[in-house]
Write an enzyme that holds these catalytic residues in place. Structure first.
Site, mmCIF file in Angstrom:
data_model
loop_
_atom_site.group_PDB
_atom_site.id
_atom_site.type_symbol
_atom_site.label_atom_id
_atom_site.label_comp_id
_atom_site.label_asym_id
_atom_site.label_seq_id
_atom_site.Cartn_x
_atom_site.Cartn_y
_atom_site.Cartn_z
ATOM 1 N N ARG A 20 -11.889 -11.530 5.122
ATOM 2 C CA ARG A 20 -11.365 -10.794 4.556
ATOM 3 C C ARG A 20 -11.453 -12.386 3.115
ATOM 4 O O ARG A 20 -10.713 -13.444 3.361
ATOM 5 C CB ARG A 20 -9.937 -10.634 3.924
ATOM 6 C CG ARG A 20 -9.138 -9.944 2.765
ATOM 7 C CD ARG A 20 -8.377 -9.300 3.332
ATOM 8 N NE ARG A 20 -7.165 -10.030 3.265
ATOM 9 C CZ ARG A 20 -6.165 -11.180 3.406
ATOM 10 N NH1 ARG A 20 -6.618 -11.090 1.854
ATOM 11 N NH2 ARG A 20 -5.209 -11.695 3.700
ATOM 12 N N ARG A 66 -12.540 -18.154 3.809
ATOM 13 C CA ARG A 66 -11.726 -18.731 4.985
ATOM 14 C C ARG A 66 -12.433 -18.529 6.784
ATOM 15 O O ARG A 66 -11.660 -19.431 7.577
ATOM 16 C CB ARG A 66 -10.553 -17.580 5.317
ATOM 17 C CG ARG A 66 -9.324 -17.724 4.349
ATOM 18 C CD ARG A 66 -8.706 -16.194 4.146
ATOM 19 N NE ARG A 66 -7.565 -16.225 2.994
ATOM 20 C CZ ARG A 66 -6.605 -16.215 2.672
ATOM 21 N NH1 ARG A 66 -6.208 -15.181 3.914
ATOM 22 N NH2 ARG A 66 -5.525 -16.004 1.449
ATOM 23 N N SER A 125 -0.179 -21.024 2.511
ATOM 24 C CA SER A 125 -1.326 -20.413 1.300
ATOM 25 C C SER A 125 -2.697 -20.834 1.215
ATOM 26 O O SER A 125 -2.466 -23.130 0.924
ATOM 27 C CB SER A 125 -0.310 -20.391 0.073
ATOM 28 O OG SER A 125 -1.031 -19.507 -0.513
ATOM 29 N N HIS A 166 -7.364 -17.451 9.807
ATOM 30 C CA HIS A 166 -6.821 -18.391 8.473
ATOM 31 C C HIS A 166 -6.919 -19.844 8.647
ATOM 32 O O HIS A 166 -6.312 -20.425 9.939
ATOM 33 C CB HIS A 166 -5.532 -18.425 8.094
ATOM 34 C CG HIS A 166 -4.992 -17.635 6.258
ATOM 35 N ND1 HIS A 166 -4.934 -19.709 5.491
ATOM 36 C CD2 HIS A 166 -5.204 -17.677 5.316
ATOM 37 C CE1 HIS A 166 -5.267 -19.714 4.859
ATOM 38 N NE2 HIS A 166 -5.691 -18.484 4.585
ATOM 39 N N LEU A 201 -3.703 -8.065 -1.182
ATOM 40 C CA LEU A 201 -2.490 -7.222 -1.992
ATOM 41 C C LEU A 201 -3.064 -6.505 -3.121
ATOM 42 O O LEU A 201 -2.438 -5.331 -3.510
ATOM 43 C CB LEU A 201 -1.987 -8.283 -2.838
ATOM 44 C CG LEU A 201 -1.237 -9.497 -1.689
ATOM 45 C CD1 LEU A 201 -0.162 -10.653 -2.849
ATOM 46 C CD2 LEU A 201 -0.393 -8.894 -1.138
ATOM 47 N N ALA A 227 0.402 -1.303 -0.221
ATOM 48 C CA ALA A 227 -0.337 0.138 0.369
ATOM 49 C C ALA A 227 0.824 1.102 -0.125
ATOM 50 O O ALA A 227 0.604 2.099 -1.212
ATOM 51 C CB ALA A 227 -0.911 0.035 1.286
ATOM 52 N N GLY A 228 2.060 1.137 0.959
ATOM 53 C CA GLY A 228 2.895 2.531 1.235
ATOM 54 C C GLY A 228 3.198 3.106 -0.320
ATOM 55 O O GLY A 228 3.976 3.998 -0.363
HETATM 56 C C1 LIG Z 1 2.137 -15.398 5.762
HETATM 57 C C2 LIG Z 1 1.003 -14.167 4.971
HETATM 58 C C3 LIG Z 1 0.662 -14.286 3.694
HETATM 59 C C4 LIG Z 1 0.265 -13.748 3.418
HETATM 60 N N1 LIG Z 1 -0.144 -13.980 2.077
HETATM 61 C C5 LIG Z 1 -1.789 -12.849 0.988
HETATM 62 C C6 LIG Z 1 -1.975 -13.040 -0.564
HETATM 63 O O1 LIG Z 1 -0.910 -14.584 -0.781
HETATM 64 N N2 LIG Z 1 -2.274 -12.379 -0.873
HETATM 65 C C7 LIG Z 1 -3.199 -11.514 -0.333
HETATM 66 O O2 LIG Z 1 -4.174 -10.545 -0.973
HETATM 67 N N3 LIG Z 1 -2.832 -11.590 0.916
HETATM 68 C C8 LIG Z 1 -1.622 -12.306 1.950
HETATM 69 N N4 LIG Z 1 -1.643 -11.675 3.212
HETATM 70 C C9 LIG Z 1 -1.852 -10.254 3.583
HETATM 71 C C10 LIG Z 1 -1.236 -8.973 2.905
HETATM 72 O O3 LIG Z 1 0.304 -9.986 2.713
HETATM 73 C C11 LIG Z 1 -1.233 -8.112 3.786
HETATM 74 O O4 LIG Z 1 -2.182 -7.709 4.295
HETATM 75 C C12 LIG Z 1 -0.564 -7.099 2.735
HETATM 76 O O5 LIG Z 1 0.593 -7.731 2.392
HETATM 77 C C13 LIG Z 1 -0.534 -5.751 4.283
HETATM 78 O O6 LIG Z 1 -0.068 -4.556 3.338
HETATM 79 P P1 LIG Z 1 0.045 -2.971 3.522
HETATM 80 O O7 LIG Z 1 0.723 -2.337 2.346
HETATM 81 O O8 LIG Z 1 -0.666 -2.601 4.615
HETATM 82 O O9 LIG Z 1 1.032 -3.242 5.147
HETATM 83 P P2 LIG Z 1 2.407 -4.065 5.416
HETATM 84 O O10 LIG Z 1 3.229 -4.917 4.083
HETATM 85 O O11 LIG Z 1 2.244 -4.367 6.929
HETATM 86 O O12 LIG Z 1 3.827 -2.758 5.713
HETATM 87 C C14 LIG Z 1 3.330 -1.937 6.858
HETATM 88 C C15 LIG Z 1 4.707 -0.630 6.189
HETATM 89 O O13 LIG Z 1 4.766 -0.075 7.631
HETATM 90 C C16 LIG Z 1 5.841 0.122 7.869
HETATM 91 N N5 LIG Z 1 5.344 0.713 9.516
HETATM 92 C C17 LIG Z 1 4.726 0.275 10.633
HETATM 93 N N6 LIG Z 1 4.052 0.758 11.258
HETATM 94 C C18 LIG Z 1 5.216 1.825 11.597
HETATM 95 C C19 LIG Z 1 5.567 2.996 11.930
HETATM 96 N N7 LIG Z 1 4.663 3.481 13.415
HETATM 97 N N8 LIG Z 1 6.632 4.089 11.471
HETATM 98 C C20 LIG Z 1 7.289 3.898 10.485
HETATM 99 N N9 LIG Z 1 6.730 3.016 10.054
HETATM 100 C C21 LIG Z 1 5.903 1.891 9.568
HETATM 101 C C22 LIG Z 1 6.800 -0.931 7.651
HETATM 102 O O14 LIG Z 1 7.870 -0.631 7.836
HETATM 103 C C23 LIG Z 1 6.422 -1.371 6.618
HETATM 104 O O15 LIG Z 1 7.112 -0.081 5.315
HETATM 105 C C24 LIG Z 1 -0.295 -12.725 3.529
HETATM 106 C C25 LIG Z 1 -0.815 -12.267 4.848
HETATM 107 C C26 LIG Z 1 0.755 -13.251 5.624
HETATM 108 C C27 LIG Z 1 0.942 -12.950 6.871
#
Ligand SMILES: Cc1cc2nc3c(=O)[nH]c(=O)nc-3n(C[C@H](O)[C@H](O)[C@H](O)COP(=O)(O)OP(=O)(O)OC[C@H]3O[C@@H](n4cnc5c(N)ncnc54)[C@H](O)[C@@H]3O)c2cc1C
Length: 665
Positions: A463, A337, A284, A266, A469, A44-45
């Protein structure tokens, strides 16, 4: 405060297009005078930072890891959904929308979900253009597989490493902007507060995790993309560092928090092995395309398997209960799920769990080895192949699809899943709740946005697989870059935001005092001691099954634990060095507050939804009797009604949603 979702008027399918046609824009020259802070560099970010910088804004990106590339998104295995209909199996924007709303137990904001489905196809094009190596079929076209809760194949994937490949794409796009000077990257920086000036988010206080320095950063707008907070349970499939701090800080400064208690449990994780475990591992969901879930039909077989006197492979077909196929014939092993998790728990609670703790069911690939093997034998013109040859050929196909997952399982469990079925059990995986946002993805603090897993908007009570993703990248590449412009168009003459204001000073002081407290408190217990205790309360009383009495106790226990934490926590080291325990202390302090809100939210929801059973205690002749309430609001489990009637009801329920355009406020 009245919440206004700001969902545009008009038919759902036209809302986003009409909205984009009428919002305020910031011209390219003016974008150069506007700064945006993005906290988080996951999908996202990372995608938001790259896109905003490409548009011309000055972006400051923050991550607590040493590189954007290490965000938790890298862990995503199975895939990403998109309504491309490449398989010609009847998919469409409408169906993706429908499946997502239904999968979320009708608790998502429909207008956001429709938009998500609409932009999903663009994500795949964008990522392919970046060079993301999605799996391809024999003819070279992008391949798809299926995920739970749907009847089509719409999931794009890169082996079992989809998140990693997508993140490398977003990271490359970010790097281009870092090289151009449009993104200033702050690795190993943790946001510890948001700064609100004249009612608007105007910056953050961050700690340099390497030097310990406290820094002030200003901007015209702040975007929170900090991921999910599943680690409030201590044990989860999330990265060890995933936390709630950024979202919690904006909540404490006035942003509303929505649905905190909706957690995704999950169904296919490696079962817990003991009390000293610090992490759970996901297998997965894509494995449910080819794996069949079962437990023994007879309790005698369960006992023999647990004692080691029988192997699962010795059970004949009629001695096995493929309970998902039995209960949900249309979706079989690919139910959503929450449904799969609840069903596994129900079987294990009834005594059919197959490991020593009684908390495991089988995920078995034997049928797929045979099916693929026979097909391969035909393709390779092998006449009369032996059983062993068929199995070998089939295993090669399964290995090509999921090899890394099988390897991971073997390393952790020390059993070869090609020879014996995998054991799986539900585990905390994703948080649907998060910071409340309106249609623009803005929180209730003007100028403060939340995207990706950190917000609450798109997945209701559950979800569907491969949609996180999709949501993260939709928010970052295609939604926020439009909606934020509408807000920032008022800021073209504001000029640089000063960090010398009293608001920055007050926020910095609060952050510094908290850090000093941790370092100087000569307590007796480690941060993990408290985190583990919190996790146990959360899992036992706020996990899959909940009841009012347990939740009330949880609220008291969390409050007492928090009090103890602030008296007796011990943080070694100093504040002017890299100090992982210090960083963790702040995160656990926030979990201890979130945990209570979580339990309170669960308490007032007298419902079973998503992965959560609501059980009630009822007194009968003075005796407390626990009864399970299976009347889910979900379309999946209308009690005692045949499947067709359920589906018909679903259609009606869905029509109502579209007509009424319910917003979940
Ligand atoms: C094992 C696993 C497998 C998965 N597989 C799938 C899949 O196949 N398909 C799917 O759609 N989803 C999947 N998911 C879910 C998905 O991966 C996540 O929901 C998604 O990647 C979250 O993305 P995000 O960008 O919101 O956050 P994240 O990827 O968690 O990124 C968070 C970011 O915020 C930063 N951050 C956090 N707090 C702070 C702070 N206080 N100060 C500075 N930086 C901070 C971190 O450094 C990081 O850069 C899976 C999840 C898991 C656990």
């Amino acid at each position: 405060m009245a919440l206004d979702s700001k969902v545009p008027k008009g038919p759902i399918k036209d809302k986003w297009t009409d909205y984009k046609n009428h919002i305020n824009l910031v011209n390219p020259a003016n974008k150069r005078h506007i700064d945006v802070i993005v906290v988080g560099t996951g999908l996202a970010g990372g995608s938001a930072s790259a896109t905003l910088a490409e548009l011309g804004y000055n972006v400051k990106s923050f991550a607590y890891q040493d590189s954007p590339r290490r965000a938790h998104s890298i862990a995503a295995q199975g895939g990403i959904n998109a309504a491309k209909n490449y398989q010609g199996d009847g998919d469409s924007t409408y169906r993706l929308f429908y499946d997502t709303v239904k999968g979320g137990d009708y608790r998502s904001r429909e207008a956001n979900v429709y938009r998500l489905a609409e932009v999903s196809a663009n994500i795949i094009d964008q990522c392919v253009a970046q060079g993301v190596p999605f799996a391809r079929d024999y003819g070279g076209l992008l391949d798809n597989r299926s995920f739970g809760g749907v009847l089509v194949s719409r999931t794009f994937y890169a082996k079992g490493q989809t998140g990693q490949q997508l993140l490398l794409g977003a990271y490359s796009a970010m790097n281009r902007q870092i090289a151009r000077g449009k993104i200033e990257m702050f690795n190993r920086h943790e946001m510890l507060d948001v700064v609100v000036v004249d009612g608007k988010a105007r910056g953050i206080i961050a700690r340099n995790l390497v030097t310990g320095e406290i820094e002030r950063h200003s901007a015209h707008s702040v975007v929170i993309a900090s991921g999910g907070y599943g680690n409030v349970y201590f044990l989860s499939t999330n990265a060890m560092g995933s936390n709630v701090t950024a979202g919690w800080k904006v909540h404490k400064k006035g942003a509303y928090f929505a649905n905190p208690c909706y957690t995704q449990i999950h169904p296919t994780c490696i079962p817990r092995s003991g009390d000293y475990q610090s992490k759970l591992t996901l297998m997965s969901e894509s494995l449910r395309n080819d794996g069949r879930i079962w437990v023994p039909k007879n309790l005698d077989d369960v006992k023999a398997i647990r004692e080691g006197s029988k192997k699962p492979t010795e059970l004949t077909e009629d001695q096995r209960d493929y309970y998902l196929e039995r209960r949900y014939p249309a979706f079989g092993n690919l139910v959503p799920r929450d449904v799969a998790s609840r069903a596994a728990k129900e079987r294990c609670d009834a005594g059919y769990g197959v490991n020593a703790t009684g908390e495991a069911v089988y995920l078995d690939f034997a049928a797929s080895f045979e099916r693929y093997g026979k097909e391969q034998a035909k393709i390779q013109n092998i006449s009369n192949p032996s059983e062993a040859k068929i199995k070998e050929l089939g295993q090669e196909i399964v290995k090509a699809k999921y090899g890394n997952l099988f390897q991971m399982y073997e390393k952790i469990v020390d059993e070869n899943p090609y020879e014996t079925p995998m054991m799986i059990y539900p585990a905390v995986h994703y948080t649907m709740g998060g910071v409340w946002v309106d249609y623009n993805l803005m929180t209730t603090i003007p100028g403060c946005y939340a995207i990706g897993e950190a917000n609450f908007s798109d997945h209701g009570a559950n979800r569907l697989g491969a949609s996180a993703l999709m949501q993260g990248l939709a928010d970052g590449y295609f939604v926020l870059p439009y909606t934020i412009g509408d807000y920032l168009s008022d800021d073209i003459r504001t000029g640089e935001i000063s960090t010398e204001s009293s608001e920055f000073e007050a926020a910095e002081k609060e952050v510094t005092e908290r850090i000093e407290f941790f370092i100087n408190n000569e307590g007796t217990h480690s941060v993990d001691y408290y985190h583990k205790k919190l996790g146990k309360i959360m899992w036992d009383k706020c996990g899959m099954s909940r009841n009012a009495e347990g939740l009330e106790i949880a609220i008291e226990e969390i409050s007492a634990l928090r009090k103890d934490f602030w008296q007796n926590v011990n943080v070694p080291g100093t504040s002017s060095e890299y100090n992982e325990q210090l960083a963790k202390a702040g995160r656990v302090a926030d979990f201890l507050e979130l945990g209570e809100l979580f339990a309170k939210d669960a308490l007032i929801r007298e419902e079973s939804a998503g992965g959560h059973f609501r059980e009630e205690h009822q007194t009968e002749d003075g005796e407390a009797k626990r009864i399970k309430e299976f009347q889910f609001v979900s379309a999946w489990e209308y009690k005692g009604e045949p499947k067709d009637a359920v589906l018909h009801k679903e259609e009606l329920a869905y029509e109502n949603i579209e007509v009424k355009e319910r917003s979940y406020k």
